[in-house]
Motif scaffolding. Structure first.
Motif, PDB file in Angstrom:
ATOM      1  N   MET A   1      30.876  35.423  50.355  1.00  7.07           N
ATOM      2  CA  MET A   1      30.940  36.784  50.856  1.00  7.07           C
ATOM      3  C   MET A   1      31.934  37.590  50.006  1.00  7.07           C
ATOM      4  O   MET A   1      33.013  37.111  49.679  1.00  7.07           O
ATOM      5  N   ARG A   2      31.592  38.805  49.663  1.00  6.76           N
ATOM      6  CA  ARG A   2      32.450  39.682  48.863  1.00  6.76           C
ATOM      7  C   ARG A   2      33.174  40.644  49.798  1.00  6.76           C
ATOM      8  O   ARG A   2      32.550  41.404  50.525  1.00  6.76           O
ATOM      9  N   VAL A   3      34.507  40.609  49.750  1.00  4.92           N
ATOM     10  CA  VAL A   3      35.320  41.298  50.751  1.00  4.92           C
ATOM     11  C   VAL A   3      36.386  42.169  50.085  1.00  4.92           C
ATOM     12  O   VAL A   3      36.938  41.808  49.040  1.00  4.92           O
ATOM     13  N   ILE A   4      36.678  43.315  50.716  1.00  8.76           N
ATOM     14  CA  ILE A   4      37.831  44.138  50.362  1.00  8.76           C
ATOM     15  C   ILE A   4      38.761  44.183  51.566  1.00  8.76           C
ATOM     16  O   ILE A   4      38.313  44.394  52.699  1.00  8.76           O
ATOM     17  N   VAL A   5      40.048  43.984  51.321  1.00 10.88           N
ATOM     18  CA  VAL A   5      41.058  44.016  52.374  1.00 10.88           C
ATOM     19  C   VAL A   5      41.870  45.299  52.239  1.00 10.88           C
ATOM     20  O   VAL A   5      42.455  45.558  51.180  1.00 10.88           O
ATOM     21  N   ALA A   6      41.912  46.116  53.293  1.00 10.07           N
ATOM     22  CA  ALA A   6      42.690  47.354  53.298  1.00 10.07           C
ATOM     23  C   ALA A   6      43.754  47.259  54.391  1.00 10.07           C
ATOM     24  O   ALA A   6      43.454  47.359  55.578  1.00 10.07           O
ATOM     25  N   GLU A   7      44.982  47.041  53.977  1.00 11.50           N
ATOM     26  CA  GLU A   7      46.103  46.836  54.909  1.00 11.50           C
ATOM     27  C   GLU A   7      47.378  47.297  54.218  1.00 11.50           C
ATOM     28  O   GLU A   7      47.663  46.874  53.095  1.00 11.50           O
ATOM     29  N   ASP A   8      48.146  48.185  54.872  1.00 16.37           N
ATOM     30  CA  ASP A   8      49.320  48.747  54.202  1.00 16.37           C
ATOM     31  C   ASP A   8      50.496  47.775  54.141  1.00 16.37           C
ATOM     32  O   ASP A   8      51.359  47.894  53.272  1.00 16.37           O
ATOM     33  N   SER A   9      50.568  46.808  55.049  1.00 18.87           N
ATOM     34  CA  SER A   9      51.631  45.809  55.001  1.00 18.87           C
ATOM     35  C   SER A   9      51.330  44.799  53.897  1.00 18.87           C
ATOM     36  O   SER A   9      50.325  44.092  53.941  1.00 18.87           O
ATOM     37  N   ALA A  10      52.213  44.748  52.883  1.00 15.09           N
ATOM     38  CA  ALA A  10      51.976  43.859  51.747  1.00 15.09           C
ATOM     39  C   ALA A  10      51.885  42.399  52.175  1.00 15.09           C
ATOM     40  O   ALA A  10      51.034  41.646  51.686  1.00 15.09           O
ATOM     41  N   LEU A  11      52.754  41.977  53.104  1.00 17.28           N
ATOM     42  CA  LEU A  11      52.738  40.594  53.553  1.00 17.28           C
ATOM     43  C   LEU A  11      51.429  40.260  54.271  1.00 17.28           C
ATOM     44  O   LEU A  11      50.822  39.214  54.032  1.00 17.28           O
ATOM     45  N   MET A  12      51.011  41.162  55.152  1.00 13.30           N
ATOM     46  CA  MET A  12      49.766  40.956  55.890  1.00 13.30           C
ATOM     47  C   MET A  12      48.583  40.973  54.933  1.00 13.30           C
ATOM     48  O   MET A  12      47.671  40.140  55.031  1.00 13.30           O
ATOM     49  N   ARG A  13      48.592  41.895  53.990  1.00 16.46           N
ATOM     50  CA  ARG A  13      47.486  42.017  53.042  1.00 16.46           C
ATOM     51  C   ARG A  13      47.354  40.758  52.193  1.00 16.46           C
ATOM     52  O   ARG A  13      46.259  40.216  52.046  1.00 16.46           O
ATOM     53  N   GLU A  14      48.467  40.297  51.652  1.00 13.90           N
ATOM     54  CA  GLU A  14      48.424  39.111  50.811  1.00 13.90           C
ATOM     55  C   GLU A  14      48.038  37.868  51.609  1.00 13.90           C
ATOM     56  O   GLU A  14      47.355  36.966  51.103  1.00 13.90           O
ATOM     57  N   GLY A  15      48.490  37.823  52.866  1.00 12.32           N
ATOM     58  CA  GLY A  15      48.106  36.702  53.721  1.00 12.32           C
ATOM     59  C   GLY A  15      46.615  36.662  53.962  1.00 12.32           C
ATOM     60  O   GLY A  15      45.987  35.587  53.913  1.00 12.32           O
ATOM     61  N   LEU A  16      46.013  37.825  54.219  1.00 12.15           N
ATOM     62  CA  LEU A  16      44.566  37.893  54.438  1.00 12.15           C
ATOM     63  C   LEU A  16      43.805  37.552  53.166  1.00 12.15           C
ATOM     64  O   LEU A  16      42.783  36.853  53.211  1.00 12.15           O
ATOM     65  N   VAL A  17      44.289  38.045  52.032  1.00  6.62           N
ATOM     66  CA  VAL A  17      43.632  37.751  50.756  1.00  6.62           C
ATOM     67  C   VAL A  17      43.617  36.247  50.507  1.00  6.62           C
ATOM     68  O   VAL A  17      42.587  35.667  50.123  1.00  6.62           O
ATOM     69  N   ARG A  18      44.747  35.597  50.740  1.00  2.63           N
ATOM     70  CA  ARG A  18      44.817  34.154  50.510  1.00  2.63           C
ATOM     71  C   ARG A  18      43.939  33.396  51.507  1.00  2.63           C
ATOM     72  O   ARG A  18      43.241  32.447  51.130  1.00  2.63           O
ATOM     73  N   LEU A  19      43.984  33.804  52.779  1.00  3.96           N
ATOM     74  CA  LEU A  19      43.174  33.140  53.797  1.00  3.96           C
ATOM     75  C   LEU A  19      41.697  33.220  53.462  1.00  3.96           C
ATOM     76  O   LEU A  19      40.971  32.215  53.533  1.00  3.96           O
ATOM     77  N   LEU A  20      41.238  34.395  53.091  1.00 10.54           N
ATOM     78  CA  LEU A  20      39.821  34.575  52.781  1.00 10.54           C
ATOM     79  C   LEU A  20      39.436  33.811  51.514  1.00 10.54           C
ATOM     80  O   LEU A  20      38.354  33.224  51.436  1.00 10.54           O
ATOM     81  N   GLY A  21      40.334  33.827  50.528  1.00 13.73           N
ATOM     82  CA  GLY A  21      40.060  33.083  49.306  1.00 13.73           C
ATOM     83  C   GLY A  21      39.965  31.592  49.558  1.00 13.73           C
ATOM     84  O   GLY A  21      39.069  30.912  49.038  1.00 13.73           O
ATOM     85  N   ASP A  22      40.882  31.071  50.373  1.00 12.15           N
ATOM     86  CA  ASP A  22      40.863  29.643  50.700  1.00 12.15           C
ATOM     87  C   ASP A  22      39.600  29.258  51.466  1.00 12.15           C
ATOM     88  O   ASP A  22      39.160  28.105  51.416  1.00 12.15           O
ATOM     89  N   ALA A  23      39.024  30.236  52.204  1.00 11.22           N
ATOM     90  CA  ALA A  23      37.808  29.970  52.976  1.00 11.22           C
ATOM     91  C   ALA A  23      36.546  30.094  52.123  1.00 11.22           C
ATOM     92  O   ALA A  23      35.434  29.935  52.636  1.00 11.22           O
ATOM     93  N   GLY A  24      36.730  30.385  50.837  1.00 15.76           N
ATOM     94  CA  GLY A  24      35.587  30.441  49.935  1.00 15.76           C
ATOM     95  C   GLY A  24      35.003  31.820  49.716  1.00 15.76           C
ATOM     96  O   GLY A  24      33.958  31.957  49.058  1.00 15.76           O
ATOM     97  N   HIS A  25      35.656  32.862  50.237  1.00 16.97           N
ATOM     98  CA  HIS A  25      35.151  34.219  50.049  1.00 16.97           C
ATOM     99  C   HIS A  25      35.745  34.837  48.782  1.00 16.97           C
ATOM    100  O   HIS A  25      36.859  34.487  48.364  1.00 16.97           O
ATOM    101  N   GLU A  26      35.030  35.765  48.192  1.00 16.28           N
ATOM    102  CA  GLU A  26      35.500  36.466  47.003  1.00 16.28           C
ATOM    103  C   GLU A  26      36.169  37.774  47.430  1.00 16.28           C
ATOM    104  O   GLU A  26      35.504  38.694  47.905  1.00 16.28           O
ATOM    105  N   VAL A  27      37.485  37.846  47.277  1.00 13.63           N
ATOM    106  CA  VAL A  27      38.221  39.053  47.627  1.00 13.63           C
ATOM    107  C   VAL A  27      38.241  39.971  46.406  1.00 13.63           C
ATOM    108  O   VAL A  27      38.874  39.664  45.394  1.00 13.63           O
ATOM    109  N   LEU A  28      37.549  41.081  46.502  1.00 15.85           N
ATOM    110  CA  LEU A  28      37.394  41.983  45.367  1.00 15.85           C
ATOM    111  C   LEU A  28      38.630  42.829  45.120  1.00 15.85           C
ATOM    112  O   LEU A  28      38.925  43.181  43.981  1.00 15.85           O
ATOM    113  N   ASP A  29      39.353  43.159  46.205  1.00 16.25           N
ATOM    114  CA  ASP A  29      40.534  44.004  46.059  1.00 16.25           C
ATOM    115  C   ASP A  29      41.367  43.944  47.330  1.00 16.25           C
ATOM    116  O   ASP A  29      40.829  43.714  48.423  1.00 16.25           O
ATOM    117  N   GLY A  30      42.676  44.140  47.174  1.00 18.74           N
ATOM    118  CA  GLY A  30      43.588  44.303  48.299  1.00 18.74           C
ATOM    119  C   GLY A  30      44.229  45.662  48.173  1.00 18.74           C
ATOM    120  O   GLY A  30      44.872  45.958  47.156  1.00 18.74           O
TER     121      GLY A  30
END
Length: 213
Positions: A1-30
């Motif tokens: 799945m190709r995903v974009i994460v939009a979150e102003d908190s850097a810690l929350m954003r990076e956490g979501l990016v890593r979680l989705l990446g570890d689950a096998g999804h392609e994070v296109l941008d944070g």
């Protein structure tokens, strides 16, 4: 799945990016703001966007406006709102187009990573994922209250329907038979003057529109 994460908190954003990446999804941008989100969606055409409601520069409704614009201009992109707040108007507007592929979860109430990833998959596949508190707010009404005619079990079934469960999933969730669920679903539609649709997305949205016009 190709995903974009939009979150102003850097810690929350990076956490979501890593979680989705570890689950096998392609994070296109944070992304940290609503305007940049719209640019990124236009450029990448993701399968799903995770977006917070309140983002820079004013931290009021940038995410809300971006989410609605994405639904209008990029109908093939699913939208999952992940927020600290229940924005009742946004939830209603997201659900109003009857197309599915939407979700609204509260950050503080996401207790299980597996359930969160399941919700993402369900929304990306055209389904819905609604936090029970969002459902409660959408169903809240002043008198006369159509819900007052429902039994306790019918209320349970209605809440599960609004969360996006199929009849089989409701039966497992409530530990009742499939035929009992079908009976309760029909009773809900009868009491609320609603005709059943072709799938759980349609019936959920019809219920929400009827109870919260």
């Amino acid at each position: 799945m190709r995903v974009i994460v939009a979150e102003d908190s850097a810690l929350m954003r990076e956490g979501l990016v890593r979680l989705l990446g570890d689950a096998g999804h392609e994070v296109l941008d944070g992304i940290g703001d609503g305007d940049a989100l719209l640019v990124a969606v236009g450029e990448h055409r993701p399968d799903l966007v995770l977006v917070d409601v309140r983002m820079p520069p004013t931290h009021t409704d940038e995410g809300r406006r971006a989410a609605l614009t994405i639904r209008r201009e990029h109908p093939g992109t699913a939208v999952l709102v992940l927020s600290q707040y229940v924005e009742r108007r946004l939830a209603r507007e997201l659900l109003d187009d009857d197309e599915g592929g939407v979700g609204y979860l509260l950050k503080d109430r996401v207790a299980d990573v597996g359930d969160f990833l399941d919700a993402i998959a369900r929304v990306a596949a055209g389904g819905t994922a609604l936090d029970p508190e969002v459902v409660r707010r959408l169903l809240a009404r002043t008198a006369p209250d159509p819900l007052a005619t429902l039994t306790a079990r019918e209320r349970d079934v209605l809440a599960a329907m609004a969360e996006g469960f199929t009849n089989a999933a409701i039966a497992a969730h409530l530990h009742v038979s499939a035929s009992a669920v079908e009976k309760h679903v029909n009773a809900v539609f009868d009491k609320l003057l609603l005709a059943p649709g072709e799938g759980y997305n349609r019936r959920v949205l019809a219920i929400l529109r009827h109870l919260d016009p």
